[in-house]
Design a protein around this motif. Sequence first.
Motif, PDB file in Angstrom:
ATOM      1  N   GLU A   1       0.825  -1.204   0.000  1.00  0.00           N
ATOM      2  CA  GLU A   1       0.000   0.000   0.000  1.00  0.00           C
ATOM      3  C   GLU A   1       0.867   1.266   0.000  1.00  0.00           C
ATOM      4  N   ILE A   2       1.937   1.237   0.794  1.00  0.00           N
ATOM      5  CA  ILE A   2       2.796   2.424   0.871  1.00  0.00           C
ATOM      6  C   ILE A   2       3.520   2.645  -0.457  1.00  0.00           C
ATOM      7  N   ARG A   3       4.092   1.577  -0.997  1.00  0.00           N
ATOM      8  CA  ARG A   3       4.764   1.702  -2.297  1.00  0.00           C
ATOM      9  C   ARG A   3       3.772   2.130  -3.385  1.00  0.00           C
TER      10      ARG A   3
ATOM     11  N   CYS B   1       1.144   8.803  -6.357  1.00  0.00           N
ATOM     12  CA  CYS B   1       1.354  10.244  -6.217  1.00  0.00           C
ATOM     13  C   CYS B   1       2.389  10.765  -7.201  1.00  0.00           C
ATOM     14  N   ARG B   2       3.287   9.881  -7.629  1.00  0.00           N
ATOM     15  CA  ARG B   2       4.299  10.326  -8.590  1.00  0.00           C
ATOM     16  C   ARG B   2       3.764  10.321 -10.021  1.00  0.00           C
ATOM     17  N   HIS B   3       2.763   9.485 -10.285  1.00  0.00           N
ATOM     18  CA  HIS B   3       2.304   9.335 -11.675  1.00  0.00           C
ATOM     19  C   HIS B   3       0.900   9.858 -11.935  1.00  0.00           C
TER      20      HIS B   3
ATOM     21  N   ALA C   1       7.108   3.184   8.427  1.00  0.00           N
ATOM     22  CA  ALA C   1       7.230   2.466   7.160  1.00  0.00           C
ATOM     23  C   ALA C   1       7.234   3.446   5.992  1.00  0.00           C
ATOM     24  N   LEU C   2       6.350   4.442   6.053  1.00  0.00           N
ATOM     25  CA  LEU C   2       6.300   5.446   4.986  1.00  0.00           C
ATOM     26  C   LEU C   2       7.613   6.226   4.925  1.00  0.00           C
TER      27      LEU C   2
ATOM     28  N   HIS D   1      13.844   5.876  -1.484  1.00  0.00           N
ATOM     29  CA  HIS D   1      13.683   6.398  -2.841  1.00  0.00           C
ATOM     30  C   HIS D   1      14.207   7.829  -2.969  1.00  0.00           C
ATOM     31  N   ASN D   2      14.895   8.315  -1.895  1.00  0.00           N
ATOM     32  CA  ASN D   2      15.370   9.693  -1.898  1.00  0.00           C
ATOM     33  C   ASN D   2      14.247  10.679  -2.189  1.00  0.00           C
ATOM     34  N   LEU D   3      13.116  10.426  -1.585  1.00  0.00           N
ATOM     35  CA  LEU D   3      11.945  11.258  -1.869  1.00  0.00           C
ATOM     36  C   LEU D   3      11.561  12.110  -0.672  1.00  0.00           C
TER      37      LEU D   3
END
Lengths: 342, 342
Positions: A19-21, A27-29, A46-47, A54-56
């Motif tokens: 779910e987190i991934r 949100c990115r796409h 976890a988030l 992901h360096n996000l």
Amino acid sequence: MPIDIVVDGMGSDKAPESEIRGAILACRHLDVRVHLVGPEDILRPALRQHLASHNLQNKHLPVFIVPASEWISMDDKAAQAVRAKRDSSMRVGLKMVREGRAAAFFTAGNTGAAMATAKMVLGMLAGVHRPALATVLPTTTGSPSLLLDVGANVDSDPDNLVQFAVMGSIYAQNVLKVRHPRVGLLSIGEEDSKGNTLTHDTLPLLRALPSINFIGNVEGRDLYNGHTDVSVCDGFVGNVALKTSEGLVKLFSVLLRDSLKSTITAQVGALFSRTAFNDFKKRLDYSEYGGAPLLGVRGPCIIGHGSSNEKAIMNGIRVAAEFAQAEVNASIEAALKPPATT
Amino acid sequence: MPIDIVVDGMGSDKAPESEIRGAILACRHLDVRVHLVGPEDILRPALRQHLASHNLQNKHLPVFIVPASEWISMDDKAAQAVRAKRDSSMRVGLKMVREGRAAAFFTAGNTGAAMATAKMVLGMLAGVHRPALATVLPTTTGSPSLLLDVGANVDSDPDNLVQFAVMGSIYAQNVLKVRHPRVGLLSIGEEDSKGNTLTHDTLPLLRALPSINFIGNVEGRDLYNGHTDVSVCDGFVGNVALKTSEGLVKLFSVLLRDSLKSTITAQVGALFSRTAFNDFKKRLDYSEYGGAPLLGVRGPCIIGHGSSNEKAIMNGIRVAAEFAQAEVNASIEAALKPPATT
């Protein structure tokens, strides 16, 4: 303008990772804001970890955590869990839709519990007697085919099937983007004489309905050959058809793997054709279509497979957004609302 | 001592070629005498030609031609054709079984017509209320699984399902050679609470039956995973499950072919893995099991797929012989015959 989608953070077999991934991917796409519901002490670290890996962490992705102290597992008995777990991630998520704080709900969790909670929290659309769970199937022609009901109801009556036909047709048109969807009644032969009491009683009602493009009886094999866009049946029959299909897909995989292993030339071949095999599995993969819409409740609700990976979750979020944006429920109410007494 | 099997010479999509080739194959590999029924002017020259092309004309293979002036095609409406075509190859063939001139009947023709003709010509076994068409499915474990009814009846009642369970269990034990066959009731969940009115009413009756190894509710996916040896359901549900499976197998072939064609490396791979693909198709092929037994009528009767090739016809003849030799019908009568009033 991003659309708010609420996601059960604790639904899938690999929750909350998938779910987190999936939420991050979405949100990115996509133009969405994702509200992940579940225990803060599980979801927040976890988030954070996934964003970091992901360096996000500085990107301010619109993923929000909504606290819920409990969740319903796959092994929970649906009816019992819905009553007992009053602060479940499903219930908290669906309340956000009811209160207008999110446009649609997605879960990859316990299907029975999701249906029961949605019915309880959201209530039914005006005029709809029973909700129907619809599933999107792949076909040989490449266009998707919708089957409903696949398990929300058993012992349906002809009026239920007529409503399923209307709801399925509206969903196929507005979300699956099928023009004039062909609607078939799932039976055991194409002729009107083939079928059981339920289909015999339902046929004339569907024929008399001006709002759908009814093509008569269809058979099990038509679910996958593109002869019908929407197939209507009782939930017992639809559930058996769907689970039989799942069992057969599993058998295919096992047999194909065994066959590829069984000869040396085949082993060499398997290396070469791995691309093809992966492509094939992707074409067959239901998750590409994002999950099963629950039609007839007062709020867009998509139920994904428990085995959903991050991509399937993202697709579920995408379809939930499309479901909301296409205003399917307003169309269903307009079609099925009983006329006001004057 | 060879066993006499009567074969509808005009049933399959490629009749009489498949039937003639299949009959020749059967006589060369099995201890059977085959009686091919159909118009003499079609069957006799075709048989002579096939024997000649195999240099078998002097071998005195036990293939005999039984004249019948008519035949029922796949496009014929079953009920109508059965009434109108009084000298059909099916009717003439089944009469041979009734009169004891053959031990069993096989056809790859119109399923509905075959069931109706068998019921009319042979009649029912003592104590059996309705016949059931059973189909043998492949599973991931390699052992076959039997599903019934797949279309002989719709709107079955709990007593019908109980009889299907008894007949299916006896067939699985005696013909499929499964010891203590596990019998499941096809439903939409394993728990007793899952199901519809019919399954809820049937469960306690099956539980109370000492003669079968009842394992409770099973789901669609269990048909292919080896969790059950015999699965019982209403004919509407079974027919949908079977035809859905046929549609999915077709989709599977199309997608796999497309995927193998879609990349150059996959094309190279396809050459290498053709052996594996053929092996895979063979494992999946229902015809390996020889066709669907019609249980409950007074004489062994096997109905094969219309697309049966010579090998499928031979397998059908083999299974028809096994059905007769295992004395399945005597066991069914012993189990279901109502006690004599004293």
